[in-house]
Design a protein around this motif. Structure first.
Motif: not given
Length: 260
Positions: A23, A27, A135-137, A139-140, A142-143
């Motif tokens: 992932r 990203a 999804a919340e994990d 997103a970290v 990806d950021a």
């Protein structure tokens, strides 16, 4: 600085750490190479000046898994290659994992420029963190990828983007392993040898794959996830059932994934 390739080095048991590493590299929107160093025979790729190194490992009792630490400590020396530290954990804590991982890769010439602790379904205590990373994990993750790539594009060297603080203590916390190990049903084991080929410590004899050397086993459970017949399991009986229940109760509150 110019980054041309994201190279991830992954130690993974059940596969969630590998998924997190992939992932991250996706990203980054860069050409990528993901290398699974878990099997005993697997080697670590080489790195050059325009690579972004990604070291992805699970936290074992708050430490870097010993087989991963040993391989990473033998990597060829590099000169200032930027490195991202990805640590998965089973909803308890990472303790000294970041500090130990940073020390290992820094000693080989890498410069930690970012990192994240990502909650993943616990491979041994299976009732903990089910469905994570979610999804919340992610997103970290990806950021983190967006931030690292943006910062590196603005600086002349990795040293200019280096992390100034890395969590953890020295000396690292003691970790004596766990009481439970992988086993196989000798009546249904087909002796295909897949488990032996993926074991990181040589704990499974290719000539007798239904057996496990518990002194070598680090309970990564790679053999359990890799067994094509589904006949490998964690041997623990009622003690394992009780340990899982106690751990699930203690670690019931949701812990976050976070960047460092």
């Amino acid at each position: 600085m110019d980054i041309s390739v994201a190279k991830a080095v992954v130690f993974t048991g059940a596969g969630t750490t590998l998924a997190v590493a992939r992932r991250f590299t996706e990203a980054c929107a860069l050409p990528s190479l993901v290398t699974d160093i878990t099997p005993l025979s697997a080697g670590v790729p080489t790195f050059c000046a325009h690579d972004l190194a990604v070291f992805a490992i699970p936290s074992y009792g708050g430490r870097v898994p010993a087989p991963a630490a040993e391989k990473l400590a033998r990597m060829p020396l590099v000169d200032g290659v930027p490195a991202v530290l990805l640590v998965t954990y089973g909803n308890r804590a990472v303790d000294d994992t970041f500090a130990e991982l940073a020390d290992i890769v820094s000693a080989r010439g890498f410069v930690p420029v970012g990192g994240a602790a990502v909650v993943a379904h616990h491979s041994l205590m299976v009732d903990v963190a089910k469905g994570r990373p979610d999804a919340e994990d992610l997103a970290v993750v990806d950021a983190l990828a967006a931030d690292v790539c943006a910062r590196l594009a603005e600086v002349p060297s990795a040293a200019d983007a280096a992390l100034t603080e890395i969590p953890g203590n020295r000396p690292y916390r003691a970790f004596g392993g766990v009481a439970f190990h992988a086993a196989a049903d000798p009546q249904t084991c087909t002796r295909c040898g897949v488990c032996a080929s993926v074991c990181p410590t040589g704990a499974i004899d290719p000539a007798d794959p239904a057996s496990t050397d518990c002194d070598r086993c680090v309970t990564c459970l790679r053999c359990v996830s890799a067994c094509p017949e589904g006949v490998r399991f964690v041997d623990g009986g009622e003690a394992l059932v009780a340990a899982r229940a106690a751990f699930a109760e203690r670690c019931a509150p949701r812990q976050p994934s976070y960047r460092i």
